[in-house]
Each structure stands twice: as C-alpha cells, then as structure tokens.
Design a protein around this motif. Structure first.
Motif, PDB file in Angstrom:
ATOM      1  N   HIS A  10      -5.565   2.812  -6.638  1.00 57.51           N
ATOM      2  CA  HIS A  10      -6.527   3.068  -5.571  1.00 57.51           C
ATOM      3  C   HIS A  10      -7.935   3.268  -6.121  1.00 57.51           C
ATOM      4  CE1 HIS A  10      -3.128   3.356  -2.867  1.00 57.51           C
ATOM      5  NE2 HIS A  10      -3.975   3.379  -1.847  1.00 57.51           N
ATOM      6  N   HIS A  29      -8.052  -3.524   1.388  1.00 61.62           N
ATOM      7  CA  HIS A  29      -7.294  -2.457   0.746  1.00 61.62           C
ATOM      8  C   HIS A  29      -5.912  -2.899   0.238  1.00 61.62           C
ATOM      9  CE1 HIS A  29      -6.490   1.786  -0.003  1.00 61.62           C
ATOM     10  NE2 HIS A  29      -5.282   1.578   0.477  1.00 61.62           N
ATOM     11  N   ASP A  48       0.865  -1.181   0.000  1.00 64.26           N
ATOM     12  CA  ASP A  48       0.000   0.000   0.000  1.00 64.26           C
ATOM     13  C   ASP A  48       0.904   1.234   0.000  1.00 64.26           C
ATOM     14  OD1 ASP A  48      -2.317   1.485   0.066  1.00 64.26           O
ATOM     15  OD2 ASP A  48      -2.577   1.313   2.233  1.00 64.26           O
ATOM     16  N   ASN A  64      -5.205  -3.483  -3.714  1.00 64.11           N
ATOM     17  CA  ASN A  64      -4.259  -2.640  -4.453  1.00 64.11           C
ATOM     18  C   ASN A  64      -3.257  -3.494  -5.201  1.00 64.11           C
ATOM     19  OD1 ASN A  64      -5.378  -0.264  -3.628  1.00 64.11           O
ATOM     20  ND2 ASN A  64      -3.869   0.146  -2.036  1.00 64.11           N
ATOM     21  N   HIS A  76       1.375   4.004  -2.849  1.00 67.64           N
ATOM     22  CA  HIS A  76       1.195   5.448  -2.562  1.00 67.64           C
ATOM     23  C   HIS A  76       2.335   6.248  -3.188  1.00 67.64           C
ATOM     24  CE1 HIS A  76      -1.220   4.493   1.359  1.00 67.64           C
ATOM     25  NE2 HIS A  76      -1.970   4.420   0.277  1.00 67.64           N
TER      26      HIS A  76
HETATM   27 FE   LIG Z   1      -3.714   3.085   0.263  1.00 70.96          FE
END
Ligand SMILES: [Fe+2]
Ligand SMILES: NC(=O)c1ccc[n+]([C@@H]2O[C@H](COP(=O)([O-])OP(=O)(O)OC[C@H]3O[C@@H](n4cnc5c(N)ncnc54)[C@H](O)[C@@H]3O)[C@@H](O)[C@H]2O)c1
Length: 350
Positions: free
Chosen positions: A252, A266, A185, A270, A189
């Motif tokens: 996302h 999540h 994650d 992703n 990002h």
């Molecule tokens: Fe995230």
C-alpha cells in the motif's frame, strides 16, 4: 464501527424500509451511484422518492478532494440540508459518499481533513452498498482522497458508515479482471495485517478468516459462482475489520506513490507492487503469483520505465509520508531500513 449491517442476497430491496426512519422532514436522501450503473436495471430499484436525488458518481479517476467539495457544495446550494448520503458502488463511490457526508457538516475543504482525527463534526447519515468486494471501504474509518498535495484519507471516528447493506448479488456481473484486482486488495490487506508489527488478536481473528475466504475463492475453486460472490463479500468485510485495528504495509505504501504520480488505480496498483515484494512477504507473493496464473490475469510490467528522477522522487516522497504503514511493516526503526535508495530500486522494478 458501522452501526447497522444487513447481509444477504436480495437485501438491496430492503433499502426503502431501512431509510424510512432516517428521513428528516422535507430533506432529501441523496443516492450517489457508481456511473457504471447509469443505464442498468439496478437504478430502477433505488428507492428515490419526492425530492430525493440520484447522482451518478464519475469514478473514471479515484476520488479527489475537489470532486467531494463540488458535490457537497452543489447539495448545500440546492437543498440546504439533506437527510443522508447513500453510496452504491465500488470503493471509489463508497469513499465519495463518506467524504460528501462529512463535508455537509464540516467547514472548508475536504483537503483540510486529510490525515488522522482532524474531522470535527459528525457528518449527515450515510449508508454504503458495495457493488465490488475487496477494498473494505464499507467498514473502514477512512475515505481515501487525492488532494492538492497528497493522497491521504480522512481518517476519523466520524468516517464509518451508519449503515451498510451487503448484497452479494450486486457484485455478480463485475468484470473478471476488476473483480480480481479489487479482490486482491483484500488479500493484500490480510497479508500486510497478519505480517505486520501492529498485529493483535482483534486484527488476527478477522485477518485469518478473510484470508481463508480469499483462498477459497481464488486458490481452491475452479469456477466462479454465487458462493464465490458471497465469500468475497464477507472476506472484504473481515479484511476491512482486520486493518481497522492494525495497518496495511509495503504494497500500500508503495502503491500510493504510483497512484499519486501516475493515477494508477488502487487494486491494480497494489497488484503491480505486490508482485515484486517477495523480499517482504515471501509466502504471500508466491501464492499471489499462483492466483494470477490460475485466474488468467495480466499484471502490467515496466510501468515506471520512462520516469525522470524528479518523478521517482515525488513517488518516494508520497510513499515515505505513509509513516504508520512503514512502521507496521518494518518496525519502529523503519526509516533505517527503508532508505530512499532502496525504495527507488523497488520503484524501478515495477
Ligand atoms: Fe487497500
Ligand atoms: N476507504 C477505504 O478503507 C479504502 C480501502 C481500500 C481502497 N479504497 C479506495 O477504493 C477505490 C478502489 O475501489 P474498487 O477497487 O472497489 O474500484 P472502483 O470503485 O474504483 O471501481 C472500479 C471500476 O469498476 C466499476 N464497477 C463498480 N461496480 C461494478 C460492478 N458491479 N460491475 C461492473 N463494474 C463495476 C466502476 O465503475 C469502475 O469503473 C480507490 O479509490 C481506493 O482508494 C478505500
């Protein structure tokens, strides 16, 4: 931004001292602890005194507005006022803590505040203590909630924690797969922020550092050690700071649709999406595939195989609703570039 940050191995044991000046009269501190720790020695180290209460957060599903509302109601009914909400856990528990804090002082349902800058009043004191590294929920100005009609955060200046305690020891026993998904994650990002049209020096400074730390942990090193936990915790922090002044992107936006319809979590969601985004983030996806292989991780395939047209349409609606994410990824004319047909074709590959 978060007002106070404590970092270091063993810093969890400073919690009692950190909370002491925040205690108001007779009002209790509420510790919202990830249910993973229910029978774990960590619970004995939680400095609960007097009327303080430990609530184990059920994070089988990612936080829903109904769950936030029910915890806030329970606390108002039982205590009237509380001194603070302390979230100890992964991104889900930290988001719950942020949202419950806000719902102690804002009327109605948390679903009323899903969006940007809708929250009216500051919440009660809130502190966050991550036990998984990667989401950046410890520093972000959002708390991601699934509501009756959408999965969207309560994004506001009142949302960040007042205090965070970053103790890498707390992440040391996380399962390998979970650690990877949540760590990715953060990696995602960084890629989405650094390749986005919203990029600026603030985001870039943090994003580059976070990316470097992710690469140390998942690309360069051959075994996991204490330093890996230290580095991934700082990567998460810096990755969260990076998106604070920019946005995330395609992975996302697409993964929110999956999560809304299928409940895909999540981190893993992703990863499922990013694995297929070579067209948008060619270098990042190449390195991602290398990390997956090197760390021996399974990325689920063909998860949308059996879906109906109506279900695809629902995911497309949720995803296209994430306008700032698409604009960051593809520019102001994103609507011309990301048509429903193109997005459908992408969903069919997942
Ligand atoms: Fe995230
Ligand atoms: N607010 C934000 O800015 C932001 C950003 C990204 C993601 N998120 C949210 O964060 C959530 C995902 O968070 P996550 O990836 O940290 O996972 P999580 O909090 O959903 O936890 C995943 C699993 O790991 C367990 N767990 C937690 N700590 C553990 C430990 N130390 N050892 C073993 N098991 C442990 C949990 O019980 C759970 O079963 C999603 O709800 C997502 O929407 C929020």
């Amino acid at each position: 931004m978060v007002d106070y940050v404590v970092y270091g191995r063993g810093s969890f044991d400073q919690l009692s001292e950190i909370l002491a000046p925040r205690r108001k009269n007779n009002a209790p501190m509420i510790f919202l602890v990830d249910h993973f720790f229910e029978n774990n020695p960590l619970v004995r180290r939680v400095p609960a005194d007097g009327k303080d209460k430990i609530i184990f957060a059920d994070v089988t599903y990612e936080p829903k507005t109904t769950y936030v509302d029910s915890i806030a109601k329970q606390l108002k009914d039982e205590f009237g006022e509380v001194s603070g909400i302390i979230g100890i856990g992964g991104g889900s528990t930290m988001d719950l803590a942020k949202a419950v804090s806000l719902m102690m002082t804002n009327p109605g349902s948390s679903a009323d505040y899903q969006g940007w800058d809708l929250v009216k009043n500051p919440g009660v004191y809130k502190a966050g203590i991550p036990t998984l590294s990667g989401t950046g929920a410890e520093v972000s100005r959002t708390t991601v909630l699934t509501g009756p009609t959408r999965k969207l955060g309560m994004n506001s200046d009142f949302t960040p924690f007042d205090q965070i305690v970053l103790d890498p020891e707390l992440t040391s026993n996380a399962p390998v797969n979970q650690r990877f998904y949540t760590g990715m994650d953060c990696y995602i990002h960084c890629i989405e922020s650094l390749q986005g049209t919203y990029l600026n020096e603030f985001s870039k400074s943090y994003g580059e550092k976070a990316l470097e730390l992710c690469q140390k942990v998942f690309v360069d090193k051959d075994k996991w050690d204490d330093e890996s936990d230290d580095q991934l915790m700082m990567a998460s922090y810096a990755g969260g700071m990076s998106i604070a002044y920019s946005q995330v992107g395609v992975a996302h936006a697409v993964s929110y649709g999956l999560s809304y319809l299928l409940g895909t979590k999540h981190g893993i969601g992703n990863c499922i999406v990013f694995d297929k985004l070579e067209e948008y983030y060619p270098e990042g996806v190449k390195e991602f595939k290398y990390m997956v292989k090197k760390n021996n991780i399974d990325i689920p395939q063909n998860i949308t195989k059996a879906l109906s047209d109506a279900e695809f349409n629902k995911m497309i609606d949720v995803s296209l609703g994430m306008k700032p994410l698409w604009e960051n990824a593809l520019g102001k004319d994103w609507e011309k570039k990301m048509t429903r047909e193109r997005l459908r074709a992408l969903y069919e590959r997942l």
